[in-house]
Design a protein around this motif. Structure first.
Motif, mmCIF file in Angstrom:
data_model
loop_
_atom_site.group_PDB
_atom_site.id
_atom_site.type_symbol
_atom_site.label_atom_id
_atom_site.label_comp_id
_atom_site.label_asym_id
_atom_site.label_seq_id
_atom_site.Cartn_x
_atom_site.Cartn_y
_atom_site.Cartn_z
ATOM 1 N N THR A 63 8.090 0.622 -15.200
ATOM 2 C CA THR A 63 7.639 0.678 -13.807
ATOM 3 C C THR A 63 6.311 -0.054 -13.652
ATOM 4 N N ARG A 64 6.187 -0.757 -12.550
ATOM 5 C CA ARG A 64 4.937 -1.443 -12.229
ATOM 6 C C ARG A 64 4.515 -1.075 -10.811
ATOM 7 N N LEU A 65 3.230 -1.221 -10.566
ATOM 8 C CA LEU A 65 2.709 -1.060 -9.210
ATOM 9 C C LEU A 65 1.899 -2.308 -8.852
ATOM 10 N N PRO A 66 1.662 -2.504 -7.563
ATOM 11 C CA PRO A 66 0.941 -3.711 -7.137
ATOM 12 C C PRO A 66 -0.354 -3.903 -7.918
ATOM 13 N N TYR A 67 -0.637 -5.146 -8.265
ATOM 14 C CA TYR A 67 -1.800 -5.446 -9.084
ATOM 15 C C TYR A 67 -2.830 -6.274 -8.329
ATOM 16 N N CYS A 68 -2.368 -7.301 -7.577
ATOM 17 C CA CYS A 68 -3.343 -8.261 -7.029
ATOM 18 C C CYS A 68 -3.541 -8.158 -5.516
ATOM 19 N N PHE A 89 3.321 -10.647 -8.006
ATOM 20 C CA PHE A 89 4.727 -10.273 -7.834
ATOM 21 C C PHE A 89 5.078 -8.904 -8.413
ATOM 22 N N GLU A 90 4.072 -8.038 -8.547
ATOM 23 C CA GLU A 90 4.330 -6.677 -9.011
ATOM 24 C C GLU A 90 4.723 -5.768 -7.854
ATOM 25 N N ARG A 133 8.285 -1.031 -8.392
ATOM 26 C CA ARG A 133 9.438 -1.736 -8.967
ATOM 27 C C ARG A 133 9.611 -1.432 -10.452
ATOM 28 N N SER A 168 0.841 -1.206 0.000
ATOM 29 C CA SER A 168 0.000 0.000 0.000
ATOM 30 C C SER A 168 0.874 1.253 0.000
ATOM 31 N N LEU A 174 1.685 2.274 -3.407
ATOM 32 C CA LEU A 174 0.582 2.940 -4.100
ATOM 33 C C LEU A 174 0.342 4.360 -3.585
#
Lengths: 365, 457, 99
Positions: free
Chosen positions: C52-57, C63-64, C44, C34, C37
């Motif tokens: 760049t990725r942010l949390p997905y699930c 694993f984002e 990451r 969190s 976000l």
């Protein structure tokens, strides 16, 4: 006839033979097995490896050298015909030694091999040499040094297999998937290859079906003997490049993952075990302690194909000439030789004159 | 450590089973990934009891309080914040907690590890700013997180509506809602008030739908949803009535139903059946929840999606089934009858067929330029190309493209790769096997593996 | 992208964590994911393309949300509750092995 040559087995041995023959202008068909068949080609560690191989088998050692020298050109050809990068590099390779005993044993082996070579093949590196050559890694206290062979290299074995399949197709051949073979029948001219997917005919047939080879070949007056051991391999998450040299049992791939292998186990079980992962992880972290913080992403196993004396078997049926068998342990290392030397020798009748050391007759003296 | 039973998962099914087992005097250890019991449905329920979000999360959520209280009261050995990374015959459960791995042995194992949201790839789904509705709801349960800016929801099923309701209750805003369900869509819901497990929630949901309709925020009959932006979600676009629509967006929340977690049962070699309506594999279990592997039991959503009420009953049944398996001299059939568990399950399951029929997974082909494997960044186009050049085998496609080789181990791309291989080969999806699941089930450090004690090589 | 309802209700945050070295107030129940976000530039970067990725699930299956937590890389953020004083850093592409 459906093809000039049918190769039974679309693993790295069969596919390399077929790739070379397709390049020579033959119409080839390569038959792959069922989805769940054992596939050493998909479990491979990916070394193109010279050091230590055939220490007591001069012909095998010669062929291995030839293949390693052919590899750069073979790789270019693959890239050109198949448009697939196989991440081949040949910076030379290490065999790490932990403790003095391992170092001394390795040095003795190197000396034995070098004594019969025109130019020394294996150098022994001290720990200080290693630290200079691999500045980004910090070696564990037990690392005493390594043997080094400049001919060694590595490749992505999965991309290699994909490139061979695409290369065969690009040169007019084809790979037929889910096409298991139950038997081969000699015809007046050529052979019929039978299986649940139907019958195909060809002038020549090469059986390169890995562990399935003896069943198909030995009913035709060949004597293909193989045993097998299970090898387990670990692969980690992707890391910044820090291992510029592949080593037996420890290499960093082009993607950045580190592969750790391989166990030697006498079992027919297809699975993997935590116990073996522990064995592999312990040795790897003794070599490079910082690997302890790295995450394991996958563990798998495969089955080595081992002729009784370790050398490849390239055989022709005495009762049905034109029917051949090819099995070996080092399908990746020998891929270049299979494409350039072994396949042509079979089809052009030069197996007995050029590769007689690898005949199946050697087992009953 | 050694137990009669290791239960993996402390959600409704795992807790119910563990309580049942403990009542029968069977030694049990519950291992769970979360720091507190409840599973995803009741995530953080104990901590949230005094939080302002508690009321907004609704009655179904609040019911978790009594379930977790009963779980604690039963005096069960409980290992929270632990990830199981391998299960070996025998049975040995390898887990990691606080950076250390160890092994627990058991005579039987209950997998009650629940479900995950179905990953449905679309253009831009990897952009920061796009996440699942379930993820957003978990954030709400974990520290009361609300999305900011222009929040859009795109999806189907009860969860997006429930979440939207909860969000509004807490003063959040929703800029737009794209209903992706196929006909009969949201309209069917109004005929099915009972389909909602939480009636007041449903009414709120319906009121909100009506409100949405009036406000023009509800969008239906859309195609080709795309998220766009330069390294960050900026806009979404879709086609509707032959026209392309665009909206500026801050957060896009998506949801297309849930699927069982099958990596554990797949890795163990349990038999699975294909649910063609909901497009997922589920382990084949007998009437006690036992899989094709003796001593491996499954309960709850991990055995097929049913929701928390079904999960609770199936956990109780599996508890009796395990007691029966352990042969401890109880009459499991009798206890099952006396507790009327089969009636309970029937009631809890009554509406499931209807829900499953209402909300079927989207079958739109994935465009070639869409990333399917998030970890290895493999597009649908590359997967199709590899599938055309190999056997109808996800393993061959994985070998050629690296899809499924990243840390999530195919949890995000598995069903999409399977569907693409089926599409290329013109096969029914269920005829294509799932990835061959390799250990470890969760990434674990080499150091933890190297320092494991008493393992046989 | 996200804010806590607590921010408007409580006078003081429950704890302080350090995100890329910056003191950040945080709330009970929050996970590392969190934080990714709520705070910019800590999601990451993939080890493949570097995007760049942010949390997905948020439930341990995508694993984002990988992050460097108290110096340990590749920690699944959604499974890691925040603790007072925790240090969270961005995981940039292929991680280093360290010495």
């Amino acid at each position: 006839m459906d093809a000039d040559i049918i190769v039974i087995g679309a693993g790295v041995v069969g596919a390399a033979l077929a790739f070379g023959l397709a390049r020579d202008g033959y119409k080839v068909k390569v038959l792959d097995g069922k989805n769940r068949d054992l596939r050493a080609a998909r479990a491979n560690f990916g070394l193109v490896w010279v050091q230590g191989k055939g220490a007591d088998a001069p012909a095998y050692r010669r062929l291995t050298h030839q293949s390693a020298e052919l590899w750069p050109r073979f790789c270019d050809e693959l890239a050109n015909t198949a448009q697939v990068q196989v991440d081949y590099a040949n910076p030379g390779g290490f065999h790490y030694c932990l403790g003095d005993a391992e170092f001394e044993n390795r040095a003795a082996l190197a000396e034995r091999i070098n004594s019969t070579a025109k130019t020394p093949e294996i150098d022994m590196l001290s720990r200080q040499d290693l630290e200079k050559m691999v500045p980004a890694a910090s070696f564990g206290p037990e690392v005493t040094g390594a043997s080094y062979c400049r001919l060694d290299g590595h490749v992505n074995p999965l991309q290699l297999l994909d490139a061979l399949h695409k290369g065969i197709a690009a040169q007019g051949g084809s790979v037929l998937f889910r096409h298991p073979v139950s038997d081969v029948k000699p015809l007046a001219t050529g052979f019929a290859v039978n299986g649940p997917a139907g019958t195909l005919t060809a002038r020549y047939v090469i059986i390169a079906a890995g562990l399935g080879t003896p069943d198909l070949a030995n009913s035709h007056d060949m004597d293909v003997q193989i045993s097998t051991t299970r090898g387990q391999i670990l692969v980690t998450e992707r890391l910044d490049p820090f291992l510029p040299f592949p080593a037996s049992g420890l290499r960093q791939t082009a993607e950045g993952t580190v592969m750790i292998g391989a166990t030697q186990e006498h079992t027919s079980d297809r699975g993997v075990s935590v116990g073996s992962a522990t064995t592999l992880a312990r040795r790897a972290t003794r070599i490079i302690p910082a690997l302890a913080s790295v995450r394991l992403v996958r563990q798998w196993s495969g089955f080595r194909i081992l002729p009784p004396d370790g050398s490849p078997i390239y055989a022709q049926s005495k009762s049905a000439p034109g029917l051949f068998a090819a099995v070996c342990h080092s399908g990746v290392t020998l891929a270049a030789a299979h494409a350039a030397i072994v396949g042509p020798a079979m089809i052009n009748g030069r197996l007995d004159s050029e590769l007689s050391d690898f005949s199946d007759g050697r087992f009953h003296v | 450590m050694s137990y009669d039973v290791v239960v993996i998962g402390a959600g409704p099914a795992g807790m119910a089973a563990a309580v049942q087992l403990a009542k029968l005097g069977i030694s049990v250890c519950v291992v769970d990934e979360q720091p507190a019991p409840g599973g995803q449905i009741w995530r953080g329920v104990e901590r949230n009891a005094t939080s302002p979000v508690f009321k907004a999360l609704g009655e179904d959520y609040q019911k978790g309080s009594s379930a977790t209280a009963a779980f604690h009261a039963a005096g069960i050995d409980y290992q929270p914040a632990a990830q199981v990374w391998q299960i070996e015959d025998g049975w040995k459960v390898f887990l990691t907690a606080e950076g250390k791995s160890r092994c627990i042995t058991a005579k039987a194992i209950l997998l009650a590890n629940g479900a995950q949201e179905r990953p449905v790839p679309f253009a831009g789904w990897t952009l920061p700013g796009v996440m699942t509705v379930g993820a957003a709801q978990i954030l709400l349960k974990s520290g009361g997180m609300l999305p900011e800016g222009d929040v859009w929801i795109a999806g189907a099923g009860p969860l997006p509506l429930l979440y939207a309701t909860q969000l509004l209750e807490l003063g959040g805003k929703v800029a737009g809602y794209i209903d992706t369900s196929q006909k009969p869509s949201l309209k069917a819901l109004s005929h099915l008030p009972a389909a909602w497990r939480d009636f007041p929630g449903l009414m709120k949901g319906l009121r909100w739908i009506w409100k949405l309709r009036r406000s023009g925020k509800l969008v239906r009959n859309t195609r080709n949803l795309r998220a766009t932006g330069d390294g960050q979600l900026r806009q979404i676009e879709w086609e509707s009535n032959g026209k392309t629509r665009k909206r500026d967006v801050g957060v896009l929340l998506v949801h297309e139903g849930v699927v069982p977690r099958i990596h554990e049962t797949m890795a163990l070699g349990c038999d699975h059946d294909w649910n063609d309506q909901q497009k997922y594999f589920a382990p084949r279990v007998d009437q006690w929840g036992e899989t094709s592997r003796k001593g491996i039991f499954v309960a709850g959503d991990a055995g097929g999606i049913g929701g928390w009420k079904v999960a609770t009953v199936s956990g109780e049944i599996a508890g009796l089934g395990i007691a029966r398996f352990l042969n401890i001299g109880i009459d499991a059939e009798k206890l099952r009858r006396e507790a009327a568990l089969d009636d309970g399950r029937k009631r809890a399951m009554a509406l499931r067929p209807l829900l499953d029929a209402l909300y079927t997974p989207p079958q739109t082909p994935i465009a070639d330029d869409v990333v399917v494997c998030r970890c290895e960044e493999v597009t649908a186009g590359r997967i199709r190309e590899a599938a055309r050049a190999s056997a109808p085998d996800v393993g061959a496609v994985k070998a050629a493209t690296r899809c499924g080789m990243g840390p999530c181990q195919g949890r995000q791309c598995g069903y999409s790769v399977q569907a693409l291989v089926a599409e290329v080969n013109n096969l029914p999806v269920g005829d294509v096997r799932f990835f061959n699941i390799r250990p470890p089930l969760k990434p674990v450090t080499l150091g933890e593996i190297a320092t494991l004690q008493d393992v046989e090589a | 992208m996200f804010r806590s309802v607590m921010a408007g209700l409580k006078e003081q945050a429950d704890m302080t964590v350090y995100v890329n070295g910056v003191e950040t107030p945080a709330w009970d129940g929050e996970t590392v994911a969190s934080i990714l976000l709520r705070v910019p530039n800590v999601g990451r970067q993939t080890p493949v393309s570097g995007e760049t990725r942010l949390p997905y699930c948020q439930m341990g299956v995508c694993f984002e949300c990988l992050a460097v937590v108290d110096g340990v890389p590749s920690v699944q953020g959604c499974l890691m509750p925040l603790k007072d004083g925790m240090r969270i850093e961005r995981q940039r592409g292929r991680r280093e092995v360290g010495q």
